[in-house]
Design a protein around this motif. Structure first.
Motif, PDB file in Angstrom:
ATOM      1  N   LYS A   2      43.182  -1.360  50.481  1.00 47.63           N
ATOM      2  CA  LYS A   2      44.774  -1.634  50.408  1.00 47.63           C
ATOM      3  C   LYS A   2      45.495  -0.899  51.515  1.00 47.63           C
ATOM      4  O   LYS A   2      44.913   0.223  51.939  1.00 47.63           O
ATOM      5  N   GLU A   4      47.575   1.280  51.603  1.00 48.07           N
ATOM      6  CA  GLU A   4      47.941   2.493  51.374  1.00 48.07           C
ATOM      7  C   GLU A   4      46.709   3.315  51.637  1.00 48.07           C
ATOM      8  O   GLU A   4      46.532   4.573  52.078  1.00 48.07           O
ATOM      9  N   GLU A   5      45.369   2.605  51.363  1.00 52.98           N
ATOM     10  CA  GLU A   5      44.271   3.354  51.610  1.00 52.98           C
ATOM     11  C   GLU A   5      43.825   3.458  53.192  1.00 52.98           C
ATOM     12  O   GLU A   5      43.310   4.419  53.743  1.00 52.98           O
ATOM     13  N   GLY A  21      49.616  -6.871  46.329  1.00 51.75           N
ATOM     14  CA  GLY A  21      48.143  -7.311  46.392  1.00 51.75           C
ATOM     15  C   GLY A  21      47.209  -7.495  47.313  1.00 51.75           C
ATOM     16  O   GLY A  21      46.329  -7.941  47.241  1.00 51.75           O
ATOM     17  N   LEU A  22      47.934  -7.098  48.459  1.00 54.16           N
ATOM     18  CA  LEU A  22      47.042  -7.216  49.767  1.00 54.16           C
ATOM     19  C   LEU A  22      45.985  -6.107  49.775  1.00 54.16           C
ATOM     20  O   LEU A  22      46.007  -4.937  49.602  1.00 54.16           O
ATOM     21  N   ASP A  23      44.644  -6.802  49.897  1.00 56.00           N
ATOM     22  CA  ASP A  23      43.612  -6.105  50.008  1.00 56.00           C
ATOM     23  C   ASP A  23      42.689  -6.621  51.106  1.00 56.00           C
ATOM     24  O   ASP A  23      42.120  -7.831  50.973  1.00 56.00           O
TER      25      ASP A  23
END
Lengths: 119, 348
Positions: A2, A4-5, A21-23
């Motif tokens: 994600k 954030e990660e 929901g973006l991954d």
């Protein structure tokens, strides 16, 4: 990964928020847009030092949902504006291209695999 | 009340405003008057708490403004009722338990103003007043959610209708040969606007119902061609896209300087771009090879001093699947070759 990660892995920041929901699974790094357009698969994170609007246009054409700018190069307002309009996430990494990619690879972002050069 | 500071931090500040999404955008676009409840229930100050209790239970609401002679004098919420019940003191007028200092919002303001108050302070509802200060409605978080969802739904429907109309364009119009022409004039050296034509073409194709794969291939091919005009063409050029039900035909034409050796220009890695162009992200020498890879047919004609004409064709139906199969087999073959080679060297 994600957004954030991704920014946690590179001590970076999110400049334009991603659609929910973006991954991302894959990453691709280049400063030359034709290389990106030539090789990149859709749904890949574009890692680049090119901060002009063409980086966003390239992402748009190649269906890339997110861009990570390296070397702490803050993009000009028109780049951010266009990314916002097109719903493309924008992040910033304070490291060089090499270190940014290394950190992301270590954190689990994958490459596209071997490239077969077709003359 | 430890959670209060955290909630307060979540209020939208100008610094966050640059990262807002569509929902937050809507909270700026929508007016409070568009989402508020107009038919609301109010109570008079001399009503007894017991009567209010019955009233709230009957109409299933959790709060109401207290009005005296058209003015909001207080607001009564379910918390006030609970407090009153705990104290067993229900035969008193509402003025004894209501909140006297009422925070109001203006009907003309953006929904975000109400959202700020809801997140900063723990209000359940806010009275809405007009320019003259007259009470015209009540707004709750629920009203905002409903209003935003309604606006999103209407956004979505408008887009669906547009898409539907566009994708049925060719079915609705009868002729011996229908096609849609899109023409764009490309200015030389305009890097900031470079890619706009390609973006419009790609979006038009998606609207018309082309698959994302076709739209992507076409987008990449036209984008490379558009950037070529911006980088190399003396006076820029034109992009003409003709869309037919089964074919996309793209012509990119300029009037100079022309390519000295078109065959060499097709070679991957060959580029005449300057260092400045490379700094802008172009000149990898992959432009024309990229175009060739993305389209089904391509022809390049050029004469020095006269100009260049690039013609590209993308087929929409049967060829699309054929080509995909071709790619699939080619990559499968390569994969098999590598697998065997690796197996040999590793001794397995």
């Amino acid at each position: 990964m994600k957004p954030e990660e991704i920014v946690t892995a590179v001590d970076g920041e999110i400049l334009v928020a991603a659609p929910a929901g973006l991954d991302l699974v894959y990453g691709f790094a280049s400063d030359l847009m034709s290389d990106v357009l030539h090789l990149v698969k859709p749904k890949t994170l574009l890692i680049t030092g090119l901060v002009n609007v063409q980086s966003v246009r390239t992402a748009e054409m190649a269906d890339l949902p997110a861009i990570l700018f390296v070397r702490d190069k803050f993009p000009p307002p028109e780049t951010l504006q266009l990314a916002k309009e097109l719903g493309i996430a924008v992040m910033l990494s304070p490291y060089t291209m090499f270190e940014t990619c290394g950190k992301l690879f270590q954190a689990g972002l994958r490459g596209q695999g071997r490239v077969y050069y077709v003359p | 009340m430890e959670s209060l500071p955290a909630r307060a931090e979540r209020a939208i500040t100008d610094k966050d405003a640059r990262n807002i999404g569509r929902i937050e955008e809507l909270s700026y676009e929508l007016r409070i008057s568009e989402v508020m409840t107009r038919n609301f229930l109010s109570v008079s100050p001399d009503l007894e708490m017991e009567q209010v209790l019955d009233l709230f239970r009957q109409v299933r609401i959790s709060g109401a403004p207290v009005i005296s002679e058209g003015e909001v004098v207080g607001i009564l919420s379910i918390e006030d009722l609970i407090r009153c019940l705990r104290e067993g003191n229900t035969r008193v007028p509402v003025t004894q338990y209501m909140t006297h200092q009422v925070v109001t919002v203006r009907a003309h303001d953006s929904v975000v103003e109400a959202l700020k108050l809801f997140t900063q302070r723990q209000f359940g509802r806010l009275p809405v007043v007009d320019e003259a200060g007259k009470l015209v409605g009540i707004i709750t978080k629920g009203d905002i959610t409903r209003g935003v969802l309604k606006a999103l739904e209407s956004d979505y429907q408008t887009e669906e209708v547009r898409r539907y109309r566009a994708s049925h364009l060719f079915e609705d119009i009868i002729s011996d040969r229908s096609s849609l022409m899109l023409r764009y004039v490309i200015e030389p050296g305009n890097f900031v606007e470079g890619g706009q034509a390609s973006s419009h073409i790609k979006r038009a194709l998606l609207r018309l119902g082309a698959s994302p794969q076709i739209a992507r291939r076409c987008g990449i091919a036209v984008y490379e061609a558009e950037m070529n005009l911006i980088i190399h063409a003396t006076n820029g050029g034109t992009i003409t896209t003709e869309i037919e039900p089964h074919l996309i035909n793209i012509q990119v034409v300029d009037d100079g300087p022309g390519i000295e050796d078109p065959a060499l220009a097709m070679k991957p890695g060959f580029s005449t771009a300057t260092e400045r162009i490379r700094e802008l992200g172009f000149g990898a020498g992959m432009g024309l090879p990229n175009i060739e890879r993305c389209v089904d047919e391509m022809s390049l004609e050029s004469a020095l001093g006269i100009g260049t004409s690039l013609s590209m064709k993308i087929y929409l139906q049967p060829q699309e699947s054929l080509e995909q199969w071709h790619y699939y087999f080619v990559s499968l073959g390569r994969w098999e070759k590598t697998r065997r080679a690796t197996a040999r060297t590793s001794g397995n």
